[in-house]
Write an enzyme that holds these catalytic residues in place. Structure first.
Site, mmCIF file in Angstrom:
data_model
loop_
_atom_site.group_PDB
_atom_site.id
_atom_site.type_symbol
_atom_site.label_atom_id
_atom_site.label_comp_id
_atom_site.label_asym_id
_atom_site.label_seq_id
_atom_site.Cartn_x
_atom_site.Cartn_y
_atom_site.Cartn_z
ATOM 1 N N TYR A 149 0.854 -1.187 0.000
ATOM 2 C CA TYR A 149 0.000 0.000 0.000
ATOM 3 C C TYR A 149 0.889 1.236 0.000
ATOM 4 C CZ TYR A 149 -3.418 3.445 1.659
ATOM 5 O OH TYR A 149 -4.234 4.554 1.785
ATOM 6 N N ASP A 244 9.580 2.758 -0.584
ATOM 7 C CA ASP A 244 8.575 3.385 0.263
ATOM 8 C C ASP A 244 8.924 3.020 1.703
ATOM 9 O OD1 ASP A 244 6.391 4.114 1.787
ATOM 10 O OD2 ASP A 244 4.899 3.401 0.347
ATOM 11 N N LYS A 272 5.564 9.096 8.845
ATOM 12 C CA LYS A 272 5.403 8.546 10.185
ATOM 13 C C LYS A 272 6.452 9.055 11.174
ATOM 14 C CE LYS A 272 2.789 4.498 8.645
ATOM 15 N NZ LYS A 272 1.463 4.939 9.084
#
Length: 436
Positions: A149, A244, A272
């Protein structure tokens, strides 16, 4: 943690109120608990490794805001930095010194990056990095991997794992087929699949984007030699390799997965942890590529809240703590995570419940399957109903896990040996419910 039954009355009322004004009562689908049963728990306070909900129930937290809170909830150095920044103003829509401060720390940790651009979310960072890859290579196709994702941009909602997998949705309504016609979704951990795709679309693929350790079909590590093969194959074809590292950046090591595995991607996506729990994203790489970004080059990307001073302050405080205590923090995370994951897996074995696990550092998943999970095909065989029963048992025992079989869990530097022991004890009780 507590012999008293878990109270839910206030969370129930808050959920019913939210459902009247917010789709499903949540602002991100996995929070709805649809995959595990029951109603969402509304959290009101966090400290260290613990969370408290609106009804006053206390939990050991293994979500950590889905990864950012590597220092734990309300880490004093982060809270103090944000308060200090707030006193000077919450947003200016102009450059601030903190942007350069955070950029310098990020670049010092990731030698593959010479320049970085901050945005407000991982989704923004991903779509921008792919646009940049297309601008640099002047190619159209992109390769992603099933179960990975990379945010909810239209072209990436193809076999995207995570919340999409949790809800059993193969893609998303509202995304025309034309928007995904240049997206190739391949099985993770299959070198042959990538070689065949790049042979079929020779010199037409702009980039190959991958979570170096997947976190959105549960934690799934790369097979031995897989990342090295991606690096060699993309370099040979002229496609850019994008890591990613929204989840893995600064979590698996101070220099992320690329430090852990010794691979230098062409572009890196972060999020994050670099915001210390505040909204943030970033993408970066060599100056030759990054200088195509406006205002230096023709690839346009902008954002009113990009480089927000509060997020920058939280990020600087978090990364400074990790940098200054890296030996202590990462070794502690490794030890406690190994003890936790092995202990819970042993408890499942004792209860004769089919559970396997994957773990890389402080990122892990218990899969309710007897088959080792290496890609989306094997992840999809998990007994999600059994996981739901386990999740509810752990929640009632005061342990807060991701409410989906297909999400990674995280341990923080604030967790203690006692937290781990308490969690293993709760798992023994919860596994008894799985087969009942």
């Amino acid at each position: 943690m507590c012999d008293m039954p878990r109270r839910t009355e206030i969370s129930h009322k808050l959920q019913k109120r939210a459902e009247q004004v917010i789709p499903g009562g949540v602002n991100s689908p996995v929070r709805a608990f649809r995959a595990v049963g029951g109603e969402p728990t509304f959290m009101v306070r966090g400290e260290g490794a613990r969370l408290w909900d609106a009804d006053g129930n206390e939990y050991i937290d293994y979500i950590g805001s889905w990864g950012p809170l590597i220092l734990g909830h309300a880490a004093p150095e982060v809270v103090e930095a944000v308060i200090a920044a707030t006193r000077s103003g919450t947003s200016f829509g102009a450059s601030t010194p903190a942007e350069g401060d955070l950029a310098e720390i990020v670049l010092s940790a990731l030698p593959s990056m010479q320049k970085v651009r901050f945005v407000s979310s991982g989704t923004e960072a991903t779509m921008s990095a792919i646009r940049l890859a297309r601008a640099y290579t002047r190619r159209k196709y992109i390769v992603k991997f099933e179960g990975c994702y990379h945010g909810h941009a239209d072209a990436l909602l193809v076999k995207a794992g995570s919340g999409v997998a949790t809800l059993g949705i193969p893609g998303s309504a509202g995304v025309p087929e034309e928007f995904t016609q240049f997206t190739l979704a391949l099985p993770f951990n299959s070198v042959d699949a990538l070689q065949q795709a790049l042979a079929k679309f020779k010199e037409q693929v702009a980039c190959v984007i991958v979570e170096p350790v997947v976190g959105n079909m549960g934690c799934v590590p790369p097979a031995a030699g897989y990342l090295e093969a991606l690096r060699e194959i993309t370099r040979r074809d002229g496609a850019l390799l994008i890591f990613d590292e929204v989840m893995t950046g600064f979590r698996l090591a101070f220099g992320g997965a690329q430090e852990l595995f010794g691979i230098r991607p062409d572009l890196t996506i972060l999020g994050k942890i670099i915001g210390g729990g505040l909204p943030v994203g970033a993408y970066g790489g060599p100056a030759e590529i990054m200088d195509l970004v406006a205002p230096l080059g023709p690839m346009y990307q902008a954002g009113t809240l990009s480089g927000n001073p509060l997020a920058m302050a939280a990020g600087v405080a978090t990364l400074c703590a990790l940098r200054d205590r890296r030996g202590e923090i990462y070794s502690r995370l490794e030890t406690l995570s190994a003890d936790l994951v092995d202990g819970v897996t042993s408890a499942a074995r004792e209860a004769e419940v089919a559970v396997t696990h994957n773990r890389v550092g402080s990122m892990f998943t218990w899969f309710f399957s007897s088959e080792r999970v290496t890609a989306w095909e094997s992840a999809a065989t998990c007994d999600t109903a059994a996981f739901g029963r386990f999740f509810r048992g752990m929640l009632d025992a005061g342990v807060y896990l991701p409410p989906s079989q297909f999400e990674a869990a995280f341990l923080s530097a604030a967790h203690s040996k006692e937290d781990v022991e308490e969690t293993i004890a709760a798992a023994r009780q919860a596994f008894a419910m799985v087969n009942s």
